[in-house]
Design a protein around this motif. Structure first.
Motif, PDB file in Angstrom:
ATOM      1  N   VAL A   1     -37.582   9.948 -32.449  1.00 17.62           N
ATOM      2  CA  VAL A   1     -38.882   9.892 -31.785  1.00 17.62           C
ATOM      3  C   VAL A   1     -39.912  10.455 -32.770  1.00 17.62           C
ATOM      4  CG1 VAL A   1     -40.236  10.641 -29.794  1.00 17.62           C
ATOM      5  CG2 VAL A   1     -37.767  10.270 -29.551  1.00 17.62           C
ATOM      6  N   THR A   2     -40.972   9.675 -33.033  1.00 16.54           N
ATOM      7  CA  THR A   2     -42.018  10.111 -33.954  1.00 16.54           C
ATOM      8  C   THR A   2     -43.355  10.185 -33.212  1.00 16.54           C
ATOM      9  OG1 THR A   2     -42.656   7.888 -34.657  1.00 16.54           O
ATOM     10  CG2 THR A   2     -40.828   8.928 -35.858  1.00 16.54           C
TER      11      THR A   2
ATOM     12  N   LEU B   1     -40.284  12.280 -23.994  1.00 15.13           N
ATOM     13  CA  LEU B   1     -39.632  12.465 -25.283  1.00 15.13           C
ATOM     14  C   LEU B   1     -40.646  13.040 -26.250  1.00 15.13           C
ATOM     15  CD1 LEU B   1     -37.710   9.078 -25.439  1.00 15.13           C
ATOM     16  CD2 LEU B   1     -36.787  11.327 -24.884  1.00 15.13           C
ATOM     17  N   LYS B   2     -40.208  14.002 -27.054  1.00 17.92           N
ATOM     18  CA  LYS B   2     -41.110  14.668 -27.982  1.00 17.92           C
ATOM     19  C   LYS B   2     -40.761  14.275 -29.408  1.00 17.92           C
ATOM     20  CE  LYS B   2     -41.884  18.458 -24.902  1.00 17.92           C
ATOM     21  NZ  LYS B   2     -41.273  19.575 -24.311  1.00 17.92           N
ATOM     22  N   PRO B   3     -41.772  14.212 -30.274  1.00 12.28           N
ATOM     23  CA  PRO B   3     -41.509  13.904 -31.680  1.00 12.28           C
ATOM     24  C   PRO B   3     -40.447  14.834 -32.248  1.00 12.28           C
ATOM     25  CG  PRO B   3     -43.861  13.878 -31.265  1.00 12.28           C
ATOM     26  CD  PRO B   3     -43.203  14.396 -30.015  1.00 12.28           C
ATOM     27  N   GLY B   4     -39.550  14.245 -33.019  1.00 14.57           N
ATOM     28  CA  GLY B   4     -38.436  15.007 -33.586  1.00 14.57           C
ATOM     29  C   GLY B   4     -37.158  14.829 -32.789  1.00 14.57           C
TER      30      GLY B   4
END
Length: 134
Positions: A95-96, A76-79
């Motif tokens: 996700v941060t 999972l990627k930030p944003g």
């Protein structure tokens, strides 16, 4: 030997066994019923005519048979955002860089978010549908 599904429907056991030997190059397991042989042969013929099994299916099957389980979920990627409906309420998690933001609070893991939502211990990736069994 070119067979059609219609031909398989009318074949006797000896002919089904011969078709199995021809298609797979091994003897048919003795415990297989005639009905199962028909279904299996029909599936195999159709799969071969349409290009075989879906890409990655065989590798996934071999991985599971060896006990290694399914491929891991993509990172999972930030944003990114995750949505989960629970007891009639839709929960949105962002996700941060430092964790997972939900309900005006940052959590260190998805499992912590799932626990806050449900009040019970959950695997976060499973709760949010990122892993099998959800």
């Amino acid at each position: 030997m070119k067979l059609s599904v219609a031909e398989i429907e009318t074949m006797e056991r000896a002919a089904l066994v011969a078709a199995w030997d021809h298609l797979f190059g091994v003897s048919v397991p003795k415990s297989l019923s005639q009905a199962f042989l028909r279904r299996f042969l029909a599936f195999e013929i159709q799969a071969r005519r349409t290009g075989g099994l879906p890409k990655g299916f065989v590798a996934d099957l071999e991985r599971r048979a060896s006990g290694r389980g399914p491929a891991s979920s993509p990172a999972l990627k930030p944003g990114g955002r995750l949505l989960r409906e629970w007891n009639g309420v839709t929960h949105e998690v962002e996700v941060t860089e430092t964790g997972y933001f939900w309900n005006r609070e940052t959590y260190p893991s998805l499992s912590a978010v799932a626990r806050a939502i449900t009040g019970a211990h959950w695997s976060g990736p499973r709760f949010f549908g990122l892993k099998e069994g959800s």
